[in-house]
Design an enzyme around this catalytic site. Structure first.
Site, short mmCIF file in Angstrom:
data_model
loop_
_atom_site.label_atom_id
_atom_site.label_comp_id
_atom_site.label_asym_id
_atom_site.label_seq_id
_atom_site.Cartn_x
_atom_site.Cartn_y
_atom_site.Cartn_z
N GLU A 48 1.12 -1.13 0.08
CA GLU A 48 -0.23 0.43 0.26
C GLU A 48 0.95 1.32 0.22
O GLU A 48 0.60 2.36 -0.67
CB GLU A 48 -0.63 0.24 1.51
CG GLU A 48 -1.37 -1.02 1.69
CD GLU A 48 -1.88 -2.19 1.89
OE1 GLU A 48 -2.49 -2.92 2.89
OE2 GLU A 48 -0.31 -2.35 2.39
N CYS A 79 -0.57 1.30 6.88
CA CYS A 79 -1.03 1.82 6.03
C CYS A 79 -2.55 1.91 6.27
O CYS A 79 -2.44 3.43 5.32
CB CYS A 79 -1.45 0.20 4.91
SG CYS A 79 0.40 -0.30 4.78
#
Length: 155
Positions: A48, A79
């Site tokens: 991510e 994330c």
């Protein structure tokens, strides 16, 4: 999500935890990545995070308000925090993470009312395929202890 799975396969082939992510804006992929924690020796090199960096470069801004993230596994707290910070519109993920999921499994940082932004969440997209690649990776890890020892032999 199919492209995110292709990215996860690249991670698998590189002996990284097989998670892939893509950032989409206006129907076009503007960022794609897979976990590269071991390769880069960087604990923040999650799929991510790397996909967000690519997308920010493509947009020319750190704000990704009109972008969606597809990721094969529920984002972790790090994330999820980054996704809120860049103001991602929507997070679409495959399988849940019952140990560290921050999109509803153990905590929902993506929709915390006290933060300045909340992301839409869609879960369970290609869930079986996303879970299968992770399960296969860790099953092989458990049955091949020499791989794990080799990685830590320099300690």
């Amino acid at each position: 999500m199919r492209e995110a799975l292709r990215q996860a396969k690249k991670a698998y082939d590189a002996d990284e935890v097989p998670i892939g992510a893509v950032v989409v804006r206006g129907g076009k992929i503007i960022g794609r990545a897979y976990n590269q924690v071991e390769l880069l020796k960087d604990a923040t090199a999650h799929a991510e995070m790397l996909a967000l960096t690519q997308a920010e470069a493509a947009v020319g801004d750190w704000r990704l308000t009109d972008c969606d993230l597809y990721v094969t596994k529920e984002p972790c707290p790090m994330c999820a925090g980054a996704l809120v910070h860049v103001r991602i519109r929507r997070v679409i993920f495959g399988c849940t993470d019952l140990r560290a999921g921050a999109a509803g499994s153990i905590i929902n940082l993506l929709q915390l009312p006290s933060l300045n932004h909340q992301c839409e969440i869609t879960s369970g997209v290609l869930e079986r395929e996303c879970a299968a690649i992770l399960q296969d990776f860790f099953r092989k890890r458990r049955t091949s202890p020499s791989q794990i020892q080799d990685r830590h032999s320099d300690l």
